[in-house]
Scaffold this motif. Sequence first.
Motif, PDB file in Angstrom:
ATOM      1  N   GLN A 131     -49.885   3.328  14.439  1.00  0.00           N
ATOM      2  CA  GLN A 131     -50.361   2.295  15.357  1.00  0.00           C
ATOM      3  C   GLN A 131     -50.717   2.888  16.711  1.00  0.00           C
ATOM      4  OE1 GLN A 131     -51.133   0.221  13.063  1.00  0.00           O
ATOM      5  NE2 GLN A 131     -50.432  -1.603  14.122  1.00  0.00           N
ATOM      6  N   GLU A 132     -49.945   3.850  17.170  1.00  0.00           N
ATOM      7  CA  GLU A 132     -50.268   4.506  18.440  1.00  0.00           C
ATOM      8  C   GLU A 132     -51.605   5.235  18.347  1.00  0.00           C
ATOM      9  OE1 GLU A 132     -45.875   5.406  20.410  1.00  0.00           O
ATOM     10  OE2 GLU A 132     -46.845   6.950  19.179  1.00  0.00           O
ATOM     11  N   ARG A 133     -51.845   5.890  17.215  1.00  0.00           N
ATOM     12  CA  ARG A 133     -53.106   6.613  17.034  1.00  0.00           C
ATOM     13  C   ARG A 133     -54.284   5.640  17.018  1.00  0.00           C
ATOM     14  NH1 ARG A 133     -56.846   7.481  13.455  1.00  0.00           N
ATOM     15  NH2 ARG A 133     -55.803   6.230  11.863  1.00  0.00           N
ATOM     16  N   LYS A 134     -54.130   4.526  16.309  1.00  0.00           N
ATOM     17  CA  LYS A 134     -55.221   3.557  16.233  1.00  0.00           C
ATOM     18  C   LYS A 134     -55.529   2.958  17.603  1.00  0.00           C
ATOM     19  CE  LYS A 134     -53.566   1.223  12.613  1.00  0.00           C
ATOM     20  NZ  LYS A 134     -53.537   0.248  11.486  1.00  0.00           N
ATOM     21  N   LEU A 135     -54.493   2.657  18.366  1.00  0.00           N
ATOM     22  CA  LEU A 135     -54.721   2.103  19.700  1.00  0.00           C
ATOM     23  C   LEU A 135     -55.454   3.113  20.575  1.00  0.00           C
ATOM     24  CD1 LEU A 135     -54.361  -0.095  21.800  1.00  0.00           C
ATOM     25  CD2 LEU A 135     -52.084   0.837  22.297  1.00  0.00           C
ATOM     26  N   ALA A 136     -55.055   4.383  20.494  1.00  0.00           N
ATOM     27  CA  ALA A 136     -55.717   5.414  21.294  1.00  0.00           C
ATOM     28  C   ALA A 136     -57.186   5.549  20.907  1.00  0.00           C
ATOM     29  CB  ALA A 136     -54.994   6.745  21.120  1.00  0.00           C
ATOM     30  N   GLN A 137     -57.475   5.511  19.614  1.00  0.00           N
ATOM     31  CA  GLN A 137     -58.849   5.665  19.144  1.00  0.00           C
ATOM     32  C   GLN A 137     -59.695   4.427  19.414  1.00  0.00           C
ATOM     33  OE1 GLN A 137     -59.171   6.973  15.099  1.00  0.00           O
ATOM     34  NE2 GLN A 137     -58.213   8.952  15.486  1.00  0.00           N
ATOM     35  N   SER A 138     -59.052   3.286  19.575  1.00  0.00           N
ATOM     36  CA  SER A 138     -59.800   2.043  19.787  1.00  0.00           C
ATOM     37  C   SER A 138     -60.484   2.004  21.146  1.00  0.00           C
ATOM     38  CB  SER A 138     -58.859   0.840  19.657  1.00  0.00           C
ATOM     39  OG  SER A 138     -58.006   0.735  20.797  1.00  0.00           O
ATOM     40  N   GLY A 139     -59.949   2.752  22.103  1.00  0.00           N
ATOM     41  CA  GLY A 139     -60.474   2.697  23.457  1.00  0.00           C
ATOM     42  C   GLY A 139     -59.979   1.506  24.265  1.00  0.00           C
ATOM     43  N   LEU A 140     -59.057   0.727  23.687  1.00  0.00           N
ATOM     44  CA  LEU A 140     -58.565  -0.480  24.364  1.00  0.00           C
ATOM     45  C   LEU A 140     -57.236  -0.268  25.075  1.00  0.00           C
ATOM     46  CD1 LEU A 140     -59.317  -3.150  21.589  1.00  0.00           C
ATOM     47  CD2 LEU A 140     -60.727  -2.564  23.573  1.00  0.00           C
ATOM     48  N   GLY A 141     -56.600   0.866  24.843  1.00  0.00           N
ATOM     49  CA  GLY A 141     -55.239   1.066  25.310  1.00  0.00           C
ATOM     50  C   GLY A 141     -55.039   0.862  26.799  1.00  0.00           C
ATOM     51  N   ASP A 142     -55.994   1.293  27.602  1.00  0.00           N
ATOM     52  CA  ASP A 142     -55.832   1.219  29.050  1.00  0.00           C
ATOM     53  C   ASP A 142     -55.853  -0.209  29.588  1.00  0.00           C
ATOM     54  OD1 ASP A 142     -55.639   3.956  29.192  1.00  0.00           O
ATOM     55  OD2 ASP A 142     -57.735   4.267  29.767  1.00  0.00           O
ATOM     56  N   TRP A 143     -56.301  -1.160  28.783  1.00  0.00           N
ATOM     57  CA  TRP A 143     -56.394  -2.543  29.245  1.00  0.00           C
ATOM     58  C   TRP A 143     -55.072  -3.299  29.076  1.00  0.00           C
ATOM     59  CZ3 TRP A 143     -60.526  -3.542  32.055  1.00  0.00           C
ATOM     60  CH2 TRP A 143     -61.694  -2.798  31.824  1.00  0.00           C
ATOM     61  N   PHE A 144     -54.145  -2.723  28.320  1.00  0.00           N
ATOM     62  CA  PHE A 144     -52.884  -3.419  28.050  1.00  0.00           C
ATOM     63  C   PHE A 144     -51.801  -3.002  29.033  1.00  0.00           C
ATOM     64  CE2 PHE A 144     -55.099  -4.032  24.071  1.00  0.00           C
ATOM     65  CZ  PHE A 144     -54.753  -5.339  23.747  1.00  0.00           C
ATOM     66  N   ASP A 145     -51.058  -3.992  29.505  1.00  0.00           N
ATOM     67  CA  ASP A 145     -49.943  -3.733  30.409  1.00  0.00           C
ATOM     68  C   ASP A 145     -48.695  -3.288  29.651  1.00  0.00           C
ATOM     69  OD1 ASP A 145     -51.056  -4.746  33.082  1.00  0.00           O
ATOM     70  OD2 ASP A 145     -51.454  -6.427  31.726  1.00  0.00           O
ATOM     71  N   ALA A 146     -48.605  -3.642  28.373  1.00  0.00           N
ATOM     72  CA  ALA A 146     -47.454  -3.257  27.557  1.00  0.00           C
ATOM     73  C   ALA A 146     -47.868  -3.216  26.091  1.00  0.00           C
ATOM     74  CB  ALA A 146     -46.300  -4.247  27.752  1.00  0.00           C
ATOM     75  N   VAL A 147     -47.181  -2.381  25.332  1.00  0.00           N
ATOM     76  CA  VAL A 147     -47.420  -2.262  23.892  1.00  0.00           C
ATOM     77  C   VAL A 147     -46.074  -2.383  23.188  1.00  0.00           C
ATOM     78  CG1 VAL A 147     -48.226  -0.776  22.017  1.00  0.00           C
ATOM     79  CG2 VAL A 147     -49.439  -0.790  24.209  1.00  0.00           C
ATOM     80  N   GLU A 148     -45.987  -3.296  22.235  1.00  0.00           N
ATOM     81  CA  GLU A 148     -44.766  -3.507  21.462  1.00  0.00           C
ATOM     82  C   GLU A 148     -45.085  -3.290  19.987  1.00  0.00           C
ATOM     83  OE1 GLU A 148     -41.675  -4.358  22.365  1.00  0.00           O
ATOM     84  OE2 GLU A 148     -41.915  -4.820  24.500  1.00  0.00           O
ATOM     85  N   ILE A 149     -44.546  -2.231  19.402  1.00  0.00           N
ATOM     86  CA  ILE A 149     -44.685  -1.960  17.971  1.00  0.00           C
ATOM     87  C   ILE A 149     -43.350  -2.321  17.342  1.00  0.00           C
ATOM     88  CG2 ILE A 149     -45.182  -0.236  16.198  1.00  0.00           C
ATOM     89  CD1 ILE A 149     -46.814   1.279  18.339  1.00  0.00           C
ATOM     90  N   VAL A 150     -43.344  -3.404  16.570  1.00  0.00           N
ATOM     91  CA  VAL A 150     -42.090  -4.014  16.118  1.00  0.00           C
ATOM     92  C   VAL A 150     -41.958  -3.925  14.604  1.00  0.00           C
ATOM     93  CG1 VAL A 150     -42.019  -5.576  18.091  1.00  0.00           C
ATOM     94  CG2 VAL A 150     -43.174  -6.304  15.997  1.00  0.00           C
ATOM     95  N   SER A 151     -40.720  -4.048  14.125  1.00  0.00           N
ATOM     96  CA  SER A 151     -40.470  -3.980  12.686  1.00  0.00           C
ATOM     97  C   SER A 151     -40.863  -5.264  11.985  1.00  0.00           C
ATOM     98  CB  SER A 151     -38.995  -3.668  12.420  1.00  0.00           C
ATOM     99  OG  SER A 151     -38.161  -4.665  12.995  1.00  0.00           O
ATOM    100  N   ASP A 152     -40.811  -6.388  12.697  1.00  0.00           N
ATOM    101  CA  ASP A 152     -41.222  -7.677  12.131  1.00  0.00           C
ATOM    102  C   ASP A 152     -41.525  -8.616  13.290  1.00  0.00           C
ATOM    103  OD1 ASP A 152     -41.872  -9.546  10.262  1.00  0.00           O
ATOM    104  OD2 ASP A 152     -39.887  -9.672   9.337  1.00  0.00           O
ATOM    105  N   LYS A 153     -42.201  -9.696  12.975  1.00  0.00           N
ATOM    106  CA  LYS A 153     -42.562 -10.670  13.999  1.00  0.00           C
ATOM    107  C   LYS A 153     -41.901 -12.008  13.679  1.00  0.00           C
ATOM    108  CE  LYS A 153     -47.105  -8.750  15.222  1.00  0.00           C
ATOM    109  NZ  LYS A 153     -48.570  -8.962  15.140  1.00  0.00           N
ATOM    110  N   ARG A 154     -40.848 -12.297  14.414  1.00  0.00           N
ATOM    111  CA  ARG A 154     -40.097 -13.530  14.260  1.00  0.00           C
ATOM    112  C   ARG A 154     -40.053 -14.260  15.605  1.00  0.00           C
ATOM    113  NH1 ARG A 154     -37.400 -13.053   9.412  1.00  0.00           N
ATOM    114  NH2 ARG A 154     -37.175 -10.929   8.593  1.00  0.00           N
ATOM    115  N   PRO A 155     -39.637 -15.528  15.614  1.00  0.00           N
ATOM    116  CA  PRO A 155     -39.560 -16.230  16.902  1.00  0.00           C
ATOM    117  C   PRO A 155     -38.740 -15.471  17.945  1.00  0.00           C
ATOM    118  CG  PRO A 155     -39.352 -17.796  15.104  1.00  0.00           C
ATOM    119  CD  PRO A 155     -39.363 -16.441  14.478  1.00  0.00           C
ATOM    120  N   GLU A 156     -37.640 -14.871  17.513  1.00  0.00           N
ATOM    121  CA  GLU A 156     -36.814 -14.138  18.472  1.00  0.00           C
ATOM    122  C   GLU A 156     -37.513 -12.885  18.998  1.00  0.00           C
ATOM    123  OE1 GLU A 156     -34.963 -13.479  14.282  1.00  0.00           O
ATOM    124  OE2 GLU A 156     -35.941 -15.087  15.419  1.00  0.00           O
ATOM    125  N   THR A 157     -38.433 -12.320  18.184  1.00  0.00           N
ATOM    126  CA  THR A 157     -39.214 -11.170  18.640  1.00  0.00           C
ATOM    127  C   THR A 157     -40.087 -11.580  19.823  1.00  0.00           C
ATOM    128  OG1 THR A 157     -39.325 -10.398  16.345  1.00  0.00           O
ATOM    129  CG2 THR A 157     -40.798  -9.346  17.933  1.00  0.00           C
TER     130      THR A 157
END
Length: 232
Positions: A131-157
Motif C-alpha cells: 500500500q505504501e508503494r502504491k500511494l507513492a506511485q500514485s502521486g497523491l501522497g503529498d496531498w494527504f495529512d495522514a495515512v492509516e493502513i489498517v488490518s480491518d475497517k470497523r466502526p471502532e477503527t
Amino acid sequence: MASNLLTIGFDADDTLWHNERFFKLTQERFAELLQDHVEADHLDARLLEAERRNIGHYGFGVKGFVLSMIETAIEVTDGRVPGSVIGEILKAGQDMLAHPIELLPHAQEAVEALAADHHLVLITKGDLLHQERKLAQSGLGDWFDAVEIVSDKRPETYARIFAACPGGAGAAMMVGNSLKSDVRPAIEAGGWGVYVPQELMWSLEAAEKPAHPRFAELEDLGGLVSLVREIG
C-alpha cells in the motif's frame, strides 16, 4: 446535516486507483493452471472459502490472496498439484505486486481540490509495504495529512482515526467503493459515508446500502467536491 465538514477520509484500492481488475485477471490465470483438475466455477467457490477463513490469519491484500490460491490448489488436487503450478501462482502474485498504478477518473482532481481546506486521511486495508508503494506511485501522497493502513475497517477503527482529526467523527466523511468497509462502519462511528461503486467488487465486501441521512452515493469522484461543499 453537519454544519462543518473538516475531515475527508479516502479509501485507496478501487476508490482512487484500479485494483480489483488485477485480482480478477489473476483468478482467471489460476483457473487456467488448474483446468485439468477442477471446473472454474467450483475452483472459484473453493478459493472464496479459503479467502474467507484466512482473512484472520493473513489479512487483506495480494499476499493473503496468493496463499489462499496455493492452499486451494493443494486441496482440489488432493495434494498432487505440481511444483510448477505453485511456481506459476507465486509468479502471478509477484506480477500483481508490481502492476502499475492507474488512477480512477477524477481522483486526482478531487483530492487536490479538497486538500486546500480539509484534513485528508487515506484509510486503507492491505499489506503495509504494497500500500505504501502504491500511494507513492500514485502521486497523491503529498496531498494527504495522514495515512492509516489498517488490518480491518470497523466502526471502532473509524472512531479512533476520526477522534484524532479536526472536529472528530461528526465532522468527518469517508469515501469509498465498499459499503461494508468504507461506508457503513464510518456512519456507525458518527461520520458521513459516501459510496462510489465500481463495476468489479470482491464478494466478501458485499453489503446493503444504509438508510441513513449521512449516507450518499456518487457515480464517480467527479461529484465529490460539490457534495462536500453542499454539506458544508
